[in-house]
Scaffold this active site. Structure first.
Site, PDB file in Angstrom:
ATOM      1  N   GLY A  43       1.236  -1.513  -0.134  1.00  0.00           N
ATOM      2  CA  GLY A  43       0.227   0.234  -0.292  1.00  0.00           C
ATOM      3  C   GLY A  43       0.315   1.452  -0.035  1.00  0.00           C
ATOM      4  O   GLY A  43       1.394   0.693  -0.829  1.00  0.00           O
ATOM      5  N   SER A 112       6.539  -4.825  -1.622  1.00  0.00           N
ATOM      6  CA  SER A 112       6.296  -3.053  -1.825  1.00  0.00           C
ATOM      7  C   SER A 112       6.356  -2.522  -0.535  1.00  0.00           C
ATOM      8  O   SER A 112       6.889  -2.496  -0.291  1.00  0.00           O
ATOM      9  CB  SER A 112       5.101  -3.292  -2.521  1.00  0.00           C
ATOM     10  OG  SER A 112       4.622  -1.990  -3.376  1.00  0.00           O
ATOM     11  N   TRP A 113       5.475  -1.647  -0.481  1.00  0.00           N
ATOM     12  CA  TRP A 113       5.026  -1.365   1.242  1.00  0.00           C
ATOM     13  C   TRP A 113       5.888  -1.727   2.035  1.00  0.00           C
ATOM     14  O   TRP A 113       6.301  -1.393   2.806  1.00  0.00           O
ATOM     15  CB  TRP A 113       4.578  -0.408   0.970  1.00  0.00           C
ATOM     16  CG  TRP A 113       3.754  -0.427   2.257  1.00  0.00           C
ATOM     17  CD1 TRP A 113       2.837  -0.858   3.539  1.00  0.00           C
ATOM     18  CD2 TRP A 113       4.482   0.834   3.158  1.00  0.00           C
ATOM     19  NE1 TRP A 113       3.357   0.157   4.961  1.00  0.00           N
ATOM     20  CE2 TRP A 113       3.741   0.961   4.617  1.00  0.00           C
ATOM     21  CE3 TRP A 113       6.069   1.765   3.608  1.00  0.00           C
ATOM     22  CZ2 TRP A 113       4.837   1.537   5.159  1.00  0.00           C
ATOM     23  CZ3 TRP A 113       6.057   3.274   4.275  1.00  0.00           C
ATOM     24  CH2 TRP A 113       5.780   2.817   4.998  1.00  0.00           C
ATOM     25  N   ASP A 261       8.999  -3.832 -13.288  1.00  0.00           N
ATOM     26  CA  ASP A 261       8.930  -3.377 -12.260  1.00  0.00           C
ATOM     27  C   ASP A 261       8.980  -1.812 -12.507  1.00  0.00           C
ATOM     28  O   ASP A 261       9.648  -0.993 -12.391  1.00  0.00           O
ATOM     29  CB  ASP A 261       8.932  -3.471 -11.532  1.00  0.00           C
ATOM     30  CG  ASP A 261       8.380  -3.378 -10.661  1.00  0.00           C
ATOM     31  OD1 ASP A 261       7.476  -2.165 -10.676  1.00  0.00           O
ATOM     32  OD2 ASP A 261       8.402  -3.880  -9.364  1.00  0.00           O
ATOM     33  N   HIS A 289       5.838  -5.728 -11.544  1.00  0.00           N
ATOM     34  CA  HIS A 289       5.648  -5.308 -10.196  1.00  0.00           C
ATOM     35  C   HIS A 289       4.589  -6.207  -9.029  1.00  0.00           C
ATOM     36  O   HIS A 289       4.644  -6.795  -8.454  1.00  0.00           O
ATOM     37  CB  HIS A 289       4.936  -4.147 -10.005  1.00  0.00           C
ATOM     38  CG  HIS A 289       4.701  -3.071  -8.942  1.00  0.00           C
ATOM     39  ND1 HIS A 289       5.934  -3.336  -7.653  1.00  0.00           N
ATOM     40  CD2 HIS A 289       3.921  -3.411  -7.450  1.00  0.00           C
ATOM     41  CE1 HIS A 289       5.695  -2.837  -6.413  1.00  0.00           C
ATOM     42  NE2 HIS A 289       4.621  -2.773  -6.094  1.00  0.00           N
TER      43      HIS A 289
END
Length: 308
Positions: A43, A112-113, A261, A289
Site C-alpha cells: 500500500g 512493495s510498501w 517493474d 511489480h
C-alpha cells in the site's frame, strides 16, 4: 513450479489495542506449534488478504496476518482519522503484536510498501527476526516516490497530463484532496490516483484493464494512507533503509524482484542487496511489480527452505 498450498482458515483472531485510540486486526492460521511468520501487506493501506496464507506450508508455519493502522478491519478507518499513523507507529504495533502472541522471533515477509516496513522493523529489532523474504522491493526514498508519481510519466505523457495537478508536489496535493470535507472531491481524487497506479503497471505481462469504476471504502483508505505516507517519505531519512542494511548481517534474506517493474525500478533491489551482507537477490526478467509464477515459486521455495 511448486503449487501454492491450500487455503486455510484462521484458528485465532482479534483486535489488539495498540494505544493512541487504534486497534489493529490480526489473525493466525496454520500450525499453532509451527514456525512463526508475519506477513506485511503493501500500500500503504491495502490490507491483508486470505491468499497471503497460501505461500506457507500450514503444517510447518504459524502464519500471522494483520491490517496496518487505518485499513482493512483495523479501526479507526483512515477516512475517519490519520492521527498517530506513521511508520514508527507501525513498527511499534508489530512489536506489541509479537509480544501479545507470545512469539520470541519470527520470519518477516512483505511486498512493495510491506518491504519497507519489514526492513525498517528488522533494522530496529534484528534480534526478533529469523529470516526476511521480501518482494517488489521499495525503500520509500523520496527519489523512488518522485519516480513513481512524476518521472515514470515520460512513458505515459497523456495519462501524466490527466493525473498531474500541476503542483510542486502532486503527492502532497492529492493528500490534501483526500482530506477534503466534500466526498465528491475525495472520490474523484482517489479514482484518479488509482487509475495512475494501474496505468504504471499496465505494460506488465497479464496486466488487468485500467479501472475507471467508482471507488469503494477500501480504495479510499488505500489512497489516503498512501498519499499520507508518501507525502512524508514514510518519515524516514533519505536512504536510511539501505544505509543501515548492515544491521541485517546474519539474518538470511531473499529479495525477489521483476526486472519489468516500472513502479519500483530494479536498481533499488540491487542497491539493497549490495548493502546487505549475505542477501540473495532473485530477478525475474519477464515480470513486473505484480506476482508472477516464477516469483511465487521463488518465494515458496524460500519459505519451504526456511521452515526446515
Amino acid at each position: 513450479m511448486p503449487e501454492m498450498y491450500p487455503m486455510t482458515e484462521p484458528y485465532d483472531q482479534g483486535l489488539l489495542d495498540v494505544g493512541d485510540g487504534h486497534r489493529i486486526y490480526w489473525e493466525i492460521s496454520g500450525n499453532p506449534d509451527g514456525k512463526p511468520a508475519v506477513v506485511l501487506h503493501g500500500g500503504p493501506g491495502q490490507g491483508s488478504a486470505p491468499g497471503m496464507r497460501r505461500a506457507f506450508d500450514p503444517a510447518r508455519y504459524r502464519v500471522v496476518l494483520l491490517d496496518q493502522r487505518g485499513c482493512g478491519r483495523s479501526v479507526p478507518h483512515a477516512m475517519t482519522s490519520l492521527r498517530d499513523n506513521t511508520t514508527e507507529h507501525l513498527v511499534a504495533d508489530l512489536e506489541r503484536l509479537r509480544e501479545h502472541l507470545g512469539i520470541d522471533r519470527w520470519l518477516v515477509t512483505g511486498g512493495s510498501w510491506g518491504t519497507t516496513l519489514a526492513l525498517v522493523y528488522a533494522e530496529r529489532f534484528p534480534e526478533r527476526v529469523t529470516e526476511l523474504v521480501v518482494s517488489a522491493i521499495s525503500t520509500t526514498r523520496r527519489s523512488e516516490i518522485d519516480w513513481l508519481y512524476r518521472g515514470v510519466g515520460r512513458f505515459f505523457p497523456e495519462e501524466w497530463a490527466r493525473f498531474s495537478l500541476g503542483a510542486d508536489d502532486d503527492v502532497a496535493a492529492y493528500a490534501r484532496l483526500l482530506a477534503d470535507p466534500d466526498p465528491v472531491v475525495r472520490d474523484r481524487a482517489a479514482a484518479a490516483w488509482r487509475r495512475w497506479e494501474d496505468v504504471v503497471l499496465s505494460l506488465e505481462p497479464g496486466a488487468p484493464p485500467v479501472r475507471d469504476e467508482p471507488v469503494d471504502e477500501a480504495t479510499l483508505a488505500f489512497v489516503r494512507l498512501t498519499t499520507h505516507y508518501y507525502a512524508n517519505a514514510g518519515w524516514l531519512e533519505e536512504g536510511a533503509v539501505i544505509r543501515d542494511a548492515g544491521r541485517l548481517a546474519g539474518i538470511p534474506g531473499v529479495l525477489i524482484h521483476g526486472r519489468l517493474d516500472l513502479s519500483c525500478p530494479v536498481t533499488t533491489a540491487w542497491e539493497l542487496a549490495e548493502a546487505w551482507p549475505g542477501a540473495e537477490l532473485l530477478i525475474d526478467d519477464h515480470a513486473g511489480h505484480r506476482a508472477s509464477a516464477v516469483k511465487r515459486a521463488w518465494k515458496q521455495e524460500a519459505l519451504d527452505r526456511f521452515a526446515d
